[in-house]
Design a protein around this motif. Structure first.
Motif, PDB file in Angstrom:
ATOM      1  N   ALA A 190       0.832  -1.207   0.000  1.00  0.00           N
ATOM      2  CA  ALA A 190       0.000   0.000   0.000  1.00  0.00           C
ATOM      3  C   ALA A 190       0.863   1.253   0.000  1.00  0.00           C
ATOM      4  O   ALA A 190       0.559   2.242  -0.691  1.00  0.00           O
ATOM      5  CB  ALA A 190      -0.937  -0.017   1.203  1.00  0.00           C
ATOM      6  N   LEU A 191       1.951   1.232   0.772  1.00  0.00           N
ATOM      7  CA  LEU A 191       2.845   2.382   0.806  1.00  0.00           C
ATOM      8  C   LEU A 191       3.548   2.585  -0.537  1.00  0.00           C
ATOM      9  O   LEU A 191       3.708   3.726  -1.001  1.00  0.00           O
ATOM     10  CB  LEU A 191       3.878   2.201   1.917  1.00  0.00           C
ATOM     11  N   GLN A 192       3.959   1.484  -1.178  1.00  0.00           N
ATOM     12  CA  GLN A 192       4.556   1.603  -2.508  1.00  0.00           C
ATOM     13  C   GLN A 192       3.544   2.148  -3.512  1.00  0.00           C
ATOM     14  O   GLN A 192       3.890   2.935  -4.401  1.00  0.00           O
ATOM     15  CB  GLN A 192       5.083   0.245  -2.976  1.00  0.00           C
ATOM     16  N   THR A 193       2.285   1.725  -3.361  1.00  0.00           N
ATOM     17  CA  THR A 193       1.212   2.207  -4.232  1.00  0.00           C
ATOM     18  C   THR A 193       0.969   3.692  -4.017  1.00  0.00           C
ATOM     19  O   THR A 193       0.746   4.444  -4.971  1.00  0.00           O
ATOM     20  CB  THR A 193      -0.084   1.425  -3.965  1.00  0.00           C
ATOM     21  N   ALA A 194       1.021   4.130  -2.758  1.00  0.00           N
ATOM     22  CA  ALA A 194       0.779   5.537  -2.441  1.00  0.00           C
ATOM     23  C   ALA A 194       1.812   6.454  -3.088  1.00  0.00           C
ATOM     24  O   ALA A 194       1.522   7.630  -3.356  1.00  0.00           O
ATOM     25  CB  ALA A 194       0.777   5.726  -0.926  1.00  0.00           C
ATOM     26  N   LEU A 195       3.010   5.934  -3.358  1.00  0.00           N
ATOM     27  CA  LEU A 195       4.031   6.723  -4.035  1.00  0.00           C
ATOM     28  C   LEU A 195       3.683   6.968  -5.493  1.00  0.00           C
ATOM     29  O   LEU A 195       4.203   7.905  -6.112  1.00  0.00           O
ATOM     30  CB  LEU A 195       5.392   6.013  -3.964  1.00  0.00           C
ATOM     31  N   GLN A 196       2.786   6.126  -6.054  1.00  0.00           N
ATOM     32  CA  GLN A 196       2.500   6.163  -7.486  1.00  0.00           C
ATOM     33  C   GLN A 196       1.123   6.722  -7.826  1.00  0.00           C
ATOM     34  O   GLN A 196       0.849   7.021  -8.988  1.00  0.00           O
ATOM     35  CB  GLN A 196       2.606   4.741  -8.065  1.00  0.00           C
ATOM     36  N   GLN A 197       0.247   6.841  -6.843  1.00  0.00           N
ATOM     37  CA  GLN A 197      -1.127   7.267  -7.115  1.00  0.00           C
ATOM     38  C   GLN A 197      -1.220   8.795  -7.228  1.00  0.00           C
ATOM     39  O   GLN A 197      -0.334   9.517  -6.803  1.00  0.00           O
ATOM     40  CB  GLN A 197      -2.069   6.751  -6.033  1.00  0.00           C
ATOM     41  N   PRO A 252      11.508   0.055  -3.339  1.00  0.00           N
ATOM     42  CA  PRO A 252      11.975   1.400  -2.948  1.00  0.00           C
ATOM     43  C   PRO A 252      11.930   1.613  -1.440  1.00  0.00           C
ATOM     44  O   PRO A 252      11.230   2.500  -0.935  1.00  0.00           O
ATOM     45  CB  PRO A 252      11.005   2.316  -3.692  1.00  0.00           C
ATOM     46  N   PHE A 253      12.687   0.813  -0.711  1.00  0.00           N
ATOM     47  CA  PHE A 253      12.607   0.804   0.745  1.00  0.00           C
ATOM     48  C   PHE A 253      12.883   2.182   1.351  1.00  0.00           C
ATOM     49  O   PHE A 253      12.117   2.677   2.187  1.00  0.00           O
ATOM     50  CB  PHE A 253      13.591  -0.224   1.313  1.00  0.00           C
ATOM     51  N   THR A 254      13.955   2.824   0.928  1.00  0.00           N
ATOM     52  CA  THR A 254      14.321   4.116   1.507  1.00  0.00           C
ATOM     53  C   THR A 254      13.268   5.174   1.227  1.00  0.00           C
ATOM     54  O   THR A 254      12.876   5.936   2.125  1.00  0.00           O
ATOM     55  CB  THR A 254      15.693   4.581   0.962  1.00  0.00           C
ATOM     56  N   LYS A 255      12.781   5.222  -0.005  1.00  0.00           N
ATOM     57  CA  LYS A 255      11.765   6.221  -0.353  1.00  0.00           C
ATOM     58  C   LYS A 255      10.471   5.983   0.409  1.00  0.00           C
ATOM     59  O   LYS A 255       9.829   6.924   0.889  1.00  0.00           O
ATOM     60  CB  LYS A 255      11.507   6.214  -1.860  1.00  0.00           C
ATOM     61  N   VAL A 256      10.077   4.710   0.527  1.00  0.00           N
ATOM     62  CA  VAL A 256       8.847   4.381   1.243  1.00  0.00           C
ATOM     63  C   VAL A 256       8.930   4.815   2.699  1.00  0.00           C
ATOM     64  O   VAL A 256       7.965   5.358   3.257  1.00  0.00           O
ATOM     65  CB  VAL A 256       8.557   2.859   1.155  1.00  0.00           C
ATOM     66  N   THR A 257      10.068   4.579   3.319  1.00  0.00           N
ATOM     67  CA  THR A 257      10.188   4.814   4.759  1.00  0.00           C
ATOM     68  C   THR A 257      10.528   6.253   5.126  1.00  0.00           C
ATOM     69  O   THR A 257      10.493   6.607   6.296  1.00  0.00           O
ATOM     70  CB  THR A 257      11.254   3.880   5.364  1.00  0.00           C
ATOM     71  N   THR A 258      10.837   7.089   4.147  1.00  0.00           N
ATOM     72  CA  THR A 258      11.197   8.478   4.455  1.00  0.00           C
ATOM     73  C   THR A 258      10.207   9.493   3.882  1.00  0.00           C
ATOM     74  O   THR A 258      10.388  10.697   4.089  1.00  0.00           O
ATOM     75  CB  THR A 258      12.603   8.809   3.925  1.00  0.00           C
ATOM     76  N   ALA A 279       9.970  -0.586  15.591  1.00  0.00           N
ATOM     77  CA  ALA A 279      10.772   0.635  15.597  1.00  0.00           C
ATOM     78  C   ALA A 279      10.767   1.308  14.226  1.00  0.00           C
ATOM     79  O   ALA A 279      10.805   2.545  14.127  1.00  0.00           O
ATOM     80  CB  ALA A 279      12.199   0.320  16.021  1.00  0.00           C
ATOM     81  N   LEU A 280      10.712   0.509  13.163  1.00  0.00           N
ATOM     82  CA  LEU A 280      10.668   1.075  11.816  1.00  0.00           C
ATOM     83  C   LEU A 280       9.377   1.855  11.609  1.00  0.00           C
ATOM     84  O   LEU A 280       9.375   2.940  11.014  1.00  0.00           O
ATOM     85  CB  LEU A 280      10.790  -0.034  10.771  1.00  0.00           C
ATOM     86  N   VAL A 281       8.255   1.311  12.098  1.00  0.00           N
ATOM     87  CA  VAL A 281       6.967   1.990  11.965  1.00  0.00           C
ATOM     88  C   VAL A 281       6.962   3.294  12.763  1.00  0.00           C
ATOM     89  O   VAL A 281       6.448   4.316  12.308  1.00  0.00           O
ATOM     90  CB  VAL A 281       5.823   1.059  12.420  1.00  0.00           C
ATOM     91  N   GLU A 282       7.538   3.260  13.949  1.00  0.00           N
ATOM     92  CA  GLU A 282       7.634   4.483  14.742  1.00  0.00           C
ATOM     93  C   GLU A 282       8.453   5.547  14.005  1.00  0.00           C
ATOM     94  O   GLU A 282       8.093   6.735  14.007  1.00  0.00           O
ATOM     95  CB  GLU A 282       8.277   4.180  16.098  1.00  0.00           C
ATOM     96  N   SER A 283       9.530   5.111  13.366  1.00  0.00           N
ATOM     97  CA  SER A 283      10.362   6.036  12.605  1.00  0.00           C
ATOM     98  C   SER A 283       9.597   6.604  11.413  1.00  0.00           C
ATOM     99  O   SER A 283       9.684   7.802  11.117  1.00  0.00           O
ATOM    100  CB  SER A 283      11.627   5.327  12.124  1.00  0.00           C
ATOM    101  N   MET A 284       8.836   5.758  10.727  1.00  0.00           N
ATOM    102  CA  MET A 284       8.048   6.213   9.584  1.00  0.00           C
ATOM    103  C   MET A 284       6.980   7.211  10.015  1.00  0.00           C
ATOM    104  O   MET A 284       6.716   8.201   9.318  1.00  0.00           O
ATOM    105  CB  MET A 284       7.398   5.012   8.890  1.00  0.00           C
ATOM    106  N   PHE A 285       6.360   6.949  11.163  1.00  0.00           N
ATOM    107  CA  PHE A 285       5.297   7.840  11.623  1.00  0.00           C
ATOM    108  C   PHE A 285       5.838   9.245  11.895  1.00  0.00           C
ATOM    109  O   PHE A 285       5.143  10.245  11.667  1.00  0.00           O
ATOM    110  CB  PHE A 285       4.645   7.273  12.880  1.00  0.00           C
ATOM    111  N   LYS A 286       7.074   9.339  12.357  1.00  0.00           N
ATOM    112  CA  LYS A 286       7.680  10.642  12.631  1.00  0.00           C
ATOM    113  C   LYS A 286       7.851  11.469  11.362  1.00  0.00           C
ATOM    114  O   LYS A 286       7.982  12.700  11.436  1.00  0.00           O
ATOM    115  CB  LYS A 286       9.026  10.454  13.329  1.00  0.00           C
ATOM    116  N   GLN A 287       7.841  10.800  10.198  1.00  0.00           N
ATOM    117  CA  GLN A 287       7.991  11.508   8.929  1.00  0.00           C
ATOM    118  C   GLN A 287       6.671  12.122   8.449  1.00  0.00           C
ATOM    119  O   GLN A 287       6.663  12.936   7.526  1.00  0.00           O
ATOM    120  CB  GLN A 287       8.508  10.549   7.846  1.00  0.00           C
TER     121      GLN A 287
END
Length: 342
Positions: A190-197, A252-258, A279-287
């Protein structure tokens, strides 16, 4: 030093005592060296074949057949639907569950190794709750689920095109606001899709978000079979494109997470998730800068078992999140001049 002597009786050459002793030793040494070299070659081949098998099975997860349907499971009438992926490389099958006179649709994005009904989540129960709240529901299988499609799991690379196809299908048939509810790798997709929609997604709920990178790949391999990170991880990553035709480096791991996504996102994760670190989700939420985005970390909850950890709270929080999102106009509605307050 001579290695032979002349036999005074026969006049022929004969080996010396040193040669008699040395030759069998040399033969044994050569034999042992050959055996050790053969064992080394066999061991190396076994290691390579083993990691090639891991890469092969990773793209071809075992999928259980469908056990039920919305009508049998939760008494919801539905329609069998099919639609192409946005890139036209696959055709997806699913169920559309209509809500009376509703222009709001939730698309479920199932996880790795599951299908459209993912009973352990459980998707049927969530579909029923959404129906009560007047949301249409689309439940569909990603292309790799269908054993006759010859599609492979790609870590969201092709699956994001398939989710975009699901979005296009809803835009063409129902219209209105579209929400994505993803689970595990389906949440990562879904996050990868959100980069393209292009503004088609009004909001997303992400349950136990899983994204493929070196750490999560090794973590999940090591749960099935204990292997050293090196050389196992490089070998699997090497064999994956050779056997499956697509590289996991394309995720696109870096782009998705930042990325700070435009739509509101509700991220839900458990601290005891052994497949995707919270911890990764917490980091993503801060973005995230959308003020409607939310984060809920459940203590001791496991991967994709968040509903089962706190069923009532899970339902109330997710429905409150969806109902609190300002509806997004489709391009057709904008062109028609419909005011945003509707």
């Amino acid at each position: 030093m001579s290695t032979t002597t002349l036999n005074p009786v026969t006049g022929s050459l004969q080996p010396t005592l040193d040669q008699v002793i040395t030759q069998p030793f040399l033969r044994r040494k050569k034999f042992i060296t050959t055996i050790l070299l053969a064992l080394l070659i066999i061991s190396t081949m076994a290691v390579l074949v083993f990691h090639a098998y891991i890469a092969w099975t990773l793209a071809r997860p075992h999928i259980d057949p469908l056990h039920s349907n919305p009508l049998k499971a939760v008494h919801l009438p539905y329609t069998n639907v099919s639609f192409p992926s946005q890139n036209g490389k696959s055709t997806l099958e699913g169920w559309f569950i209509p809500a009376a006179a509703s222009a709001k649709t939730v698309i479920f994005s199932h996880g790795y190794g599951g299908n459209r009904e993912e009973e352990w989540v459980p998707l049927y129960t969530l579909a029923r709750e959404l129906h009560k709240q007047q949301y249409n529901v689309l439940m569909f299988d990603y292309g790799y689920v269908n054993p006759t499609s010859n599609r492979l799991m790609t870590g969201g690379i092709q699956e994001s095109k398939e989710l975009l196809g699901a979005i296009d299908y809803i835009k063409q048939t129902t219209g209105g606001s579209i929400y994505i509810w993803g689970f595990s790798m389906g949440a990562g997709t879904a996050l990868q899709t959100a980069l393209q929609q292009n503004g088609d997604i009004s909001g997303m709920i992400l349950d136990s978000t899983f994204l493929l990178n070196s750490d999560t790949l090794y973590q999940n391999i090591n749960q099935s079979v204990h292997v050293p990170k090196y050389p196992s991880l490089p070998l699997v990553r090497m064999f994956f494109p050779l056997l499956n035709g697509i590289s996991l480096h394309q995720v696109p791991f870096t782009k998705v997470t930042t990325t700070s996504y435009t739509m509101p996102i509700f991220m839900i994760h458990g601290t005891s998730d052994n497949k995707a670190p919270y911890a990764l989700v917490e980091s993503m939420f801060k973005q995230q800068h959308n003020t409607a985005s939310k984060l809920w970390i459940l203590p001791n909850a496991q991967h994709e078992l968040l509903y089962r950890a706190e069923p009532k709270t899970y339902v109330s929080r997710t429905m409150d999140f969806l109902n609190g999102i300002q509806p997004t106009l489709t391009a057709v509605q904008v062109d028609a001049g419909i005011p945003s307050s509707l």
